[in-house]
Enzyme design. Structure first.
Site, PDB file in Angstrom:
ATOM      1  N   THR A 233      27.704 -57.900  20.892  1.00  0.00           N
ATOM      2  CA  THR A 233      26.998 -58.782  19.954  1.00  0.00           C
ATOM      3  C   THR A 233      28.013 -59.773  19.392  1.00  0.00           C
ATOM      4  O   THR A 233      29.187 -59.433  19.226  1.00  0.00           O
ATOM      5  CB  THR A 233      26.427 -57.927  18.793  1.00  0.00           C
ATOM      6  OG1 THR A 233      25.349 -57.156  19.317  1.00  0.00           O
ATOM      7  CG2 THR A 233      25.916 -58.777  17.640  1.00  0.00           C
ATOM      8  N   ARG A 261      11.725 -53.048  20.387  1.00  0.00           N
ATOM      9  CA  ARG A 261      12.738 -52.693  19.381  1.00  0.00           C
ATOM     10  C   ARG A 261      13.540 -53.923  18.932  1.00  0.00           C
ATOM     11  O   ARG A 261      13.954 -54.748  19.741  1.00  0.00           O
ATOM     12  CB  ARG A 261      13.676 -51.648  19.971  1.00  0.00           C
ATOM     13  CG  ARG A 261      14.790 -51.187  19.032  1.00  0.00           C
ATOM     14  CD  ARG A 261      16.068 -51.950  19.247  1.00  0.00           C
ATOM     15  NE  ARG A 261      17.147 -51.433  18.406  1.00  0.00           N
ATOM     16  CZ  ARG A 261      18.317 -52.044  18.229  1.00  0.00           C
ATOM     17  NH1 ARG A 261      18.564 -53.181  18.823  1.00  0.00           N
ATOM     18  NH2 ARG A 261      19.232 -51.516  17.465  1.00  0.00           N
ATOM     19  N   VAL A 262      13.724 -54.068  17.650  1.00  0.00           N
ATOM     20  CA  VAL A 262      14.553 -55.135  17.096  1.00  0.00           C
ATOM     21  C   VAL A 262      15.621 -54.483  16.218  1.00  0.00           C
ATOM     22  O   VAL A 262      15.314 -53.575  15.440  1.00  0.00           O
ATOM     23  CB  VAL A 262      13.695 -56.122  16.258  1.00  0.00           C
ATOM     24  CG1 VAL A 262      14.579 -57.128  15.543  1.00  0.00           C
ATOM     25  CG2 VAL A 262      12.689 -56.843  17.146  1.00  0.00           C
ATOM     26  N   GLY A 263      16.851 -54.930  16.350  1.00  0.00           N
ATOM     27  CA  GLY A 263      17.952 -54.353  15.573  1.00  0.00           C
ATOM     28  C   GLY A 263      18.232 -55.120  14.290  1.00  0.00           C
ATOM     29  O   GLY A 263      17.368 -55.840  13.764  1.00  0.00           O
ATOM     30  N   ASP A 264      19.441 -54.993  13.814  1.00  0.00           N
ATOM     31  CA  ASP A 264      19.819 -55.599  12.534  1.00  0.00           C
ATOM     32  C   ASP A 264      20.193 -57.074  12.638  1.00  0.00           C
ATOM     33  O   ASP A 264      20.117 -57.807  11.647  1.00  0.00           O
ATOM     34  CB  ASP A 264      21.020 -54.849  11.930  1.00  0.00           C
ATOM     35  CG  ASP A 264      22.232 -54.928  12.848  1.00  0.00           C
ATOM     36  OD1 ASP A 264      22.057 -54.760  14.078  1.00  0.00           O
ATOM     37  OD2 ASP A 264      23.348 -55.162  12.348  1.00  0.00           O
ATOM     38  N   THR A 284      27.879 -55.849  13.363  1.00  0.00           N
ATOM     39  CA  THR A 284      27.616 -55.407  14.740  1.00  0.00           C
ATOM     40  C   THR A 284      27.697 -53.887  14.799  1.00  0.00           C
ATOM     41  O   THR A 284      28.510 -53.288  14.094  1.00  0.00           O
ATOM     42  CB  THR A 284      28.620 -56.023  15.728  1.00  0.00           C
ATOM     43  OG1 THR A 284      28.434 -55.398  17.018  1.00  0.00           O
ATOM     44  CG2 THR A 284      30.071 -55.840  15.301  1.00  0.00           C
ATOM     45  N   GLY A 285      26.853 -53.287  15.614  1.00  0.00           N
ATOM     46  CA  GLY A 285      26.895 -51.826  15.728  1.00  0.00           C
ATOM     47  C   GLY A 285      25.505 -51.249  15.850  1.00  0.00           C
ATOM     48  O   GLY A 285      24.557 -51.958  16.224  1.00  0.00           O
ATOM     49  N   GLY A 287      22.268 -50.837  15.128  1.00  0.00           N
ATOM     50  CA  GLY A 287      21.414 -51.664  14.279  1.00  0.00           C
ATOM     51  C   GLY A 287      20.550 -50.892  13.306  1.00  0.00           C
ATOM     52  O   GLY A 287      20.352 -51.314  12.164  1.00  0.00           O
TER      53      GLY A 287
HETATM   54  N1  ASP Z   1      23.611 -54.525  16.147  1.00  0.00           N
HETATM   55  C1  ASP Z   1      23.042 -54.802  17.429  1.00  0.00           C
HETATM   56  C2  ASP Z   1      21.666 -54.187  17.483  1.00  0.00           C
HETATM   57  O1  ASP Z   1      21.495 -53.078  17.013  1.00  0.00           O
HETATM   58  C3  ASP Z   1      23.851 -54.279  18.567  1.00  0.00           C
HETATM   59  C4  ASP Z   1      25.335 -54.535  18.489  1.00  0.00           C
HETATM   60  O2  ASP Z   1      25.829 -55.047  17.510  1.00  0.00           O
HETATM   61  O3  ASP Z   1      26.028 -54.199  19.461  1.00  0.00           O
HETATM   62  O4  ASP Z   1      20.788 -54.775  18.047  1.00  0.00           O
END
Ligand code: ASP
Length: 366
Positions: A233, A261-264, A284-285, A287
């Site tokens: 990301t 699915r939608v992340g952060d 990032t991480g 989500g």
């Molecule tokens: N945070 C992102 C998500 O969960 C993924 C990522 O940062 O690698 O969609």
């Protein structure tokens, strides 16, 4: 006309007690915004406004032992190019939002990162992209999610912010808006990369194995392996010469994600936040954890209400993510130009640069 003694005294008294930081916005108000050359002159000849720029290219299990020298060189070169693109915009007196957008576009166009061209695959074998951007001077924000045909989601997020009365648009509706705005649409095949496709196959095989495993041996988290396969990301935070803070984030999300699915990353307050009074943040991480803790806004609040330093607040919020069971990291910049980069994973692709400093690019923990 030469100022007479009394007028000089008046100006001296009026300016007395004003810090350089307080002077800069006043000087800016008399130098037109459409004249970056004059602003640049102002910054080099009169005062040095604090500027700063930081980027990330995802956090995860990035181990030196598993990275070839050539691959590392590729990452370092792209991170440097992206960092300097944004920084040069700021140095010339450009807006933080422009720096953030230009840098993220460049990273979206690279297959190295899980955003734009290099986006990971969903369980259905498609690519679905999310992004968001925020302007700390107005608290205006734009976000897009579940896009299938947008080459540069960060630019569409900015159009949502600037050309609509909404903050967030998703899926087909967002793409209809994109067409109306003359944004470039691409076929899904544009996002195909062999390494991401193989990562999906590995993830599916692992999921099947886990599903067949006896109950007591099942991993606690369905996406226990996400960190190994989905990092990449991208995000950027900027403080420009006018004292404005901007932040943006763009992603393909999580390998093997299902059901829309939608992340952060496109959630304002979770993956992205910017406020001139406090800081700009891009995360990032995992989500799901960043959403549950409203990480980016939580960090801003710690500065606003608790008076913590940027680094203390960044470390505290990442510690909370870890305690809840999530992995990841963030980059942040405050109104004084301090930069913090916190993560609880083995590595995070990252870069930072302040006014008249050398760029710093790092990948691993130390
Ligand atoms: N945070 C992102 C998500 O969960 C993924 C990522 O940062 O690698 O969609």
């Amino acid at each position: 006309m030469k100022p007479d003694k009394s007028r000089r005294g008046f100006i001296r008294d009026a300016l007395k007690g004003l810090s350089v930081a307080a002077l800069v916005p006043q000087l800016y108000s008399i130098v037109p915004a459409h004249s970056p050359a004059s602003r640049s002159l102002l910054s080099t000849k009169l005062v040095q406004p604090k500027i700063g720029f930081a980027i990330h290219g995802g956090a995860g299990t990035i181990l030196k032992s598993e990275m070839s020298a050539e691959r590392e060189r590729e990452y370092r070169a792209k991170l440097t190019e992206a960092l300097m693109t944004g920084y040069n915009i700021l140095k010339k007196g450009g807006a933080g939002l422009d720096a953030v957008e230009a840098t993220i576009r460049m990273m979206e166009d690279s297959p190295l990162f899980n955003a734009g061209k290099g986006a990971v695959f969903t369980n259905a074998g498609t690519n679905e992209l999310d992004a968001s951007i925020m302007d700390g001077s107005t608290l205006k924000a734009g976000a897009v999610a579940s896009l299938k045909h947008i080459k540069n989601p960060i630019s569409l997020a900015r159009l949502v912010m600037e050309k609509s009365r909404h903050v967030m648009m998703v899926g087909e509706g967002a793409e209809t808006f994109a067409k109306q705005q003359g944004i470039e649409l691409v076929p899904q095949s544009y996002f195909y990369t062999e390494s991401r496709w193989k990562a999906l196959q590995r993830e599916k095989a692992l999921e099947e194995k886990n599903n067949k495993a006896p109950k007591e041996k099942k991993p606690e988290r369905q996406h226990a392996t996400f960190i190994d396969h989905a990092y990449g990301t991208v995000g950027a935070v900027a403080l420009d010469q006018a004292g404005n803070i901007a932040a943006g984030t763009s992603t393909g999300g999580m390998t093997n994600k299902k059901w829309g699915r939608v992340g952060d990353s496109p959630i304002i307050g979770a993956g992205t936040y910017a406020n001139n009074l406090t800081c700009g943040v891009s995360a990032t991480g995992d989500g799901e954890y960043f959403i549950r803790l409203a990480v980016a806004h939580d960090l801003s609040n710690m500065l606003e209400y608790k008076g913590l330093s940027l680094k203390e607040a960044a470390d505290a919020v990442i510690e909370k993510v870890g305690k809840l069971g999530g992995g990841g990291g963030l980059i942040a910049i405050d109104k004084a130009g301090n930069i913090a980069m916190s993560f609880n994973t083995a590595g995070m692709y990252r870069g930072r640069i302040g006014a008249n400093e050398q760029p710093i690019i790092e990948i691993y923990k130390d």
